[in-house]
Structure formats: C-alpha cells, structure tokens
Design a protein around this motif. Structure first.
Motif, mmCIF file in Angstrom:
data_model
loop_
_atom_site.group_PDB
_atom_site.id
_atom_site.type_symbol
_atom_site.label_atom_id
_atom_site.label_comp_id
_atom_site.label_asym_id
_atom_site.label_seq_id
_atom_site.Cartn_x
_atom_site.Cartn_y
_atom_site.Cartn_z
ATOM 1 N N GLU A 1 -1.716 11.630 7.715
ATOM 2 C CA GLU A 1 -2.961 11.102 8.261
ATOM 3 C C GLU A 1 -3.234 9.696 7.721
ATOM 4 N N SER A 2 -2.966 9.498 6.436
ATOM 5 C CA SER A 2 -3.157 8.168 5.845
ATOM 6 C C SER A 2 -2.173 7.167 6.436
ATOM 7 N N THR A 3 -0.953 7.617 6.704
ATOM 8 C CA THR A 3 0.047 6.752 7.321
ATOM 9 C C THR A 3 -0.421 6.271 8.692
ATOM 10 N N LYS A 4 -1.004 7.192 9.452
ATOM 11 C CA LYS A 4 -1.507 6.825 10.785
ATOM 12 C C LYS A 4 -2.540 5.709 10.689
ATOM 13 N N HIS A 5 -3.529 5.906 9.825
ATOM 14 C CA HIS A 5 -4.644 4.964 9.750
ATOM 15 C C HIS A 5 -4.247 3.634 9.111
ATOM 16 N N ALA A 6 -3.376 3.681 8.095
ATOM 17 C CA ALA A 6 -3.038 2.455 7.362
ATOM 18 C C ALA A 6 -1.931 1.649 8.025
ATOM 19 N N PHE A 7 -0.998 2.347 8.705
ATOM 20 C CA PHE A 7 0.188 1.668 9.220
ATOM 21 C C PHE A 7 0.314 1.686 10.745
ATOM 22 N N VAL A 8 0.130 2.865 11.357
ATOM 23 C CA VAL A 8 0.414 3.005 12.791
ATOM 24 C C VAL A 8 -0.680 2.381 13.653
ATOM 25 N N LEU A 9 -1.949 2.688 13.348
ATOM 26 C CA LEU A 9 -3.032 2.105 14.141
ATOM 27 C C LEU A 9 -3.044 0.581 14.079
ATOM 28 N N PRO A 10 -2.790 -0.037 12.906
ATOM 29 C CA PRO A 10 -2.686 -1.509 12.888
ATOM 30 C C PRO A 10 -1.556 -2.031 13.772
ATOM 31 N N LEU B 1 0.785 -1.237 0.000
ATOM 32 C CA LEU B 1 0.000 0.000 0.000
ATOM 33 C C LEU B 1 0.817 1.287 0.000
ATOM 34 N N LYS B 2 2.073 1.243 0.392
ATOM 35 C CA LYS B 2 2.786 2.498 0.651
ATOM 36 C C LYS B 2 2.863 3.425 -0.555
ATOM 37 N N SER B 3 2.885 2.870 -1.749
ATOM 38 C CA SER B 3 2.936 3.730 -2.938
ATOM 39 C C SER B 3 1.643 4.531 -3.114
ATOM 40 N N LYS B 4 0.572 4.098 -2.442
ATOM 41 C CA LYS B 4 -0.720 4.779 -2.550
ATOM 42 C C LYS B 4 -0.992 5.688 -1.355
ATOM 43 N N ILE B 5 -0.107 5.662 -0.347
ATOM 44 C CA ILE B 5 -0.287 6.482 0.853
ATOM 45 C C ILE B 5 0.484 7.788 0.664
ATOM 46 N N GLU B 6 -0.248 8.906 0.700
ATOM 47 C CA GLU B 6 0.382 10.188 0.370
ATOM 48 C C GLU B 6 0.569 11.103 1.571
ATOM 49 N N THR B 7 -0.209 10.945 2.632
ATOM 50 C CA THR B 7 -0.206 11.922 3.722
ATOM 51 C C THR B 7 0.138 11.274 5.058
ATOM 52 N N ILE C 1 3.434 7.385 24.734
ATOM 53 C CA ILE C 1 2.972 8.469 23.868
ATOM 54 C C ILE C 1 3.603 8.274 22.491
ATOM 55 N N VAL C 2 2.831 8.586 21.453
ATOM 56 C CA VAL C 2 3.234 8.248 20.088
ATOM 57 C C VAL C 2 3.171 9.485 19.201
ATOM 58 N N GLU C 3 4.250 9.754 18.505
ATOM 59 C CA GLU C 3 4.268 10.821 17.504
ATOM 60 C C GLU C 3 4.495 10.199 16.133
ATOM 61 N N CYS C 4 3.680 10.582 15.164
ATOM 62 C CA CYS C 4 3.716 9.970 13.834
ATOM 63 C C CYS C 4 4.178 10.964 12.772
ATOM 64 N N LYS C 5 4.829 10.415 11.771
ATOM 65 C CA LYS C 5 5.228 11.158 10.580
ATOM 66 C C LYS C 5 4.714 10.407 9.355
ATOM 67 N N SER C 6 4.744 11.057 8.224
ATOM 68 C CA SER C 6 4.421 10.360 6.975
ATOM 69 C C SER C 6 5.495 9.315 6.707
ATOM 70 N N TRP C 7 5.104 8.217 6.080
ATOM 71 C CA TRP C 7 6.072 7.139 5.820
ATOM 72 C C TRP C 7 7.206 7.595 4.917
ATOM 73 N N LYS C 8 7.002 8.722 4.202
ATOM 74 C CA LYS C 8 8.037 9.236 3.306
ATOM 75 C C LYS C 8 9.073 10.072 4.060
ATOM 76 N N GLU C 9 8.759 10.464 5.305
ATOM 77 C CA GLU C 9 9.658 11.318 6.072
ATOM 78 C C GLU C 9 10.657 10.498 6.876
ATOM 79 N N LYS C 10 11.865 11.035 7.001
ATOM 80 C CA LYS C 10 12.853 10.422 7.884
ATOM 81 C C LYS C 10 12.564 10.855 9.313
#
Length: 355
Positions: free
Chosen positions: A25-34, A17-23, A78-87
């Motif tokens: 917020e999408s990273t949080k819902h698709a990757f982090v919450l799971p 899915l990562k090629s379709k995840i742009e933001t 406590i959790v801080e999230c970034k987009s999967w494209k960010e270092k």
C-alpha cells in the motif's frame, strides 16, 4: 516540467524513500501514483484514475485490480501493483483475467521501480505473456523515456502504441540474444564467422576453439568503437575550446609581450624553418600564454610558451591535438624538443595531404 525531469525527480525520491517503505500500500502511494501523475492523469479524479477497479469475471465476482486509468469513459490501462521488495511475475496475475473482459489494450505490472507494459500482440484480446516495454525507473535511457511519453495523457494513441509495440518486443528479445551471444557464443553464432574464414572442416574441436576467438574479437571490436567515439569527442571538445579562445576578447592593456617570449619564438622559428616558410609561423600573445601557430590559425597550434610565472613551461601537441606541458629551466631548453615540434608540423601536413 518536461517528462524526463519529472521521471528523474521521481527516481531520486524512490532512492531516498524505499528503505522506509514497508508495504504494498505504501509502494502504491509513494511510487506508483506519482508515476501515474507523471503520465498526466489526476489520481484524485475518479473519472481518470479508478482505484480497486472491479469487473465481473464470469462466476467470480468482486475481484479487483489496483488501478484503472480511464479516457473518454473507457479503461485504457489497467495496473497491478506489488511491493517494491517483490519481484514481478506475470503468472497468476489478475491482469490476465481482467484484460479480456475490459476494452483496454494495455496492462501494467509494477512494483513502483520496475515497470512492465503488456498488450495483445500474439492473440487478440488475450494479454501477452511477455511485456513489450520493460524498464527500471531508476535507470532510464533516453529512448525508453520516449516510449513512456507515448502513454502520456496528451499523447495517448492506441493504434500508434500498438503498432510500435511489436518492434519494441522484438528489439528487446534481439538485444537479450546479442547479450547472451557476447557472453557465451553459441555454436551457430560461432559458425557464422568461422565458416567464412576457416578453410578446413568445422569439427566440434575447431568450433570450440573459435568460440573464444569470436568472443575476444567482438569484445575488441566494441572497445575499439567506443574508443573511437571517445577520441572523436575529445578532439571535438579541444577544437571547441580553441575556438572559444579565438573569440575571447583580450584586454590589450594587460598583455605584455616580453623580450624573453620573442626570443623563445625565434628559437621555435629556427627549428621549424627547415620544414616551413617563416611567414607561416605566427605568434599570438594572450594573458595566459604565448602561442605559436601555423598560418595564424588557432586550430593549428605548434606550441605554447608559459614564461611569465614562477616556473617556465613549454606546451606541446600530440596527434590528437592534446596539450601536454613540459618544464623548462630556460628558453634554450626548447631545443631539446626539436623532434616533437617537427612531428607537430608533420601532423598538419598529413591532414592536408592524407595518404
């Protein structure tokens, strides 16, 4: 479902899915919450997972961290999230500011693929600048999965994790140092070895010459160790296959021992009787080959005859007991492999009487 299976499933999902995840917020819902779900927490239960967690920070009001995981009414991570494209960079992270005003001992910085867990090993109630646990969820090793499992809701124990965090932190740093030394040995690392084997004065020129020698020696040592492990595994697998062949129940009605096979057996006996009593050379016919064994032991194959197909073959065994087939026109060609057969006997003699 075991955690390692769940993590593997999440890693497969991320790669798809990562090629379709742009933001973010999408990273949080698709990757982090799971991932939080894999840890056993209900992302839809506000008593366990609080999104946009807010705490009062002195004069600053309303600053938020992406998630806080709760247990018994208190935040534990406590959790801080970034987009999967960010270092990931911990500098200017809100985790630093939130850490000392909450009762949590753990902070997680993630882009949904790379995860960094922090605690307060250096100064109490002040988040460390370096993570004690760091991993790529798409490239997990078994020991890392064991560490992740300690954060599972069913296993979570603050004291246990913190006491182990110090070891993890130093092991991680030591592994980085070893990797650096193997890639480009430092003067101190080089002198550690050169000083024990070089009798002259360790001048700068001598140390520079030894750097290359040390690097090559360490690389060859590691390669030798890997090869030893591989050879041991191959030998173990060969023995296992031979044991399986031993316990395989053959249909006696389908096994026909031909006169040609018996003639081949007699040729092998004629060759080997110079080193062995005839009574120790035993044949065992199977549906797929005609085996000749030492002491009727399937772990001590002397050779195998394959004479019932369109082509004829002789199987020989090297010092790793690895089978290799050679084509023969007739059983008389067995005489051409006299030396190889005698060497196989010598192999078993060496095993029984090691030097």
């Amino acid at each position: 479902m075991e955690m390692n299976i769940q993590l593997k499933s999440l890693a497969d999902k991320i790669n798809q899915l990562k090629s379709k995840i742009e933001t973010e917020e999408s990273t949080k819902h698709a990757f982090v919450l799971p991932f939080i779900h894999v840890l056993g927490y209900d992302a839809f239960n506000p008593l366990e997972v609080v999104p946009e967690f807010t705490a009062d920070l002195g004069l600053k009001k309303g600053e938020k961290v992406d998630y806080a995981i709760f247990q018994n009414g208190e935040p534990i991570i406590i959790v801080e999230c970034k987009s999967w494209k960010e270092k990931l960079t911990v500098h200017n992270s809100q985790l630093f500011r939130y850490f000392h005003v909450t009762k949590t001992r753990f902070a997680l910085l993630t882009n949904g693929i790379h995860y960094q867990f922090f605690t307060d090993l250096d100064d109490q109630n002040k988040m460390d600048e370096k993570p004690f646990l760091e991993f790529d969820i798409c490239n997990l090793k078994e020991n890392t999965i064991n560490e992740i499992a300690k954060f599972h809701k069913a296993n979570f124990d603050v004291d246990n994790i913190v006491s182990n965090a110090s070891s993890l932190k130093y092991i991680k740093e030591i592994k980085k140092l070893i990797s650096s030394e193997l890639e480009s040995p430092s003067n101190d690392f080089t002198k550690l070895f050169a000083g024990k084997i070089y009798t002259g004065r360790l001048t700068e020129k001598v140390v520079d010459e030894f750097k290359d020698l040390v690097q090559k020696s360490v690389s060859q040592f590691i390669n030798d160790k890997i090869n030893d492990r591989l050879n041991a595994a191959l030998t173990k697998e060969t023995i296992k296959q031979q044991d399986e062949e031993t316990i395989t129940v053959e249909d006696d009605n389908k096994i026909i021992t031909t006169e040609e096979e018996l003639d081949g057996y007699r040729i092998v006996v004629a060759i080997l009787r110079r080193k062995l009593p005839v009574s120790r050379i035993v044949y065992r016919d199977t549906q797929s080959y005609f085996g000749i064994l030492l002491d009727d032991n399937n772990r001590k194959p002397l050779c195998r005859l394959h004479l019932n197909g369109g082509k004829k073959y002789l199987s020989l065994f090297n010092n790793n007991k690895t089978e290799s087939k050679v084509s023969i026109a007739s059983i008389d060609d067995i005489y051409q492999y006299e030396n190889e057969l005698l060497e196989t006997v010598s192999l078993y003699e060496t095993e029984l009487n090691p030097v």
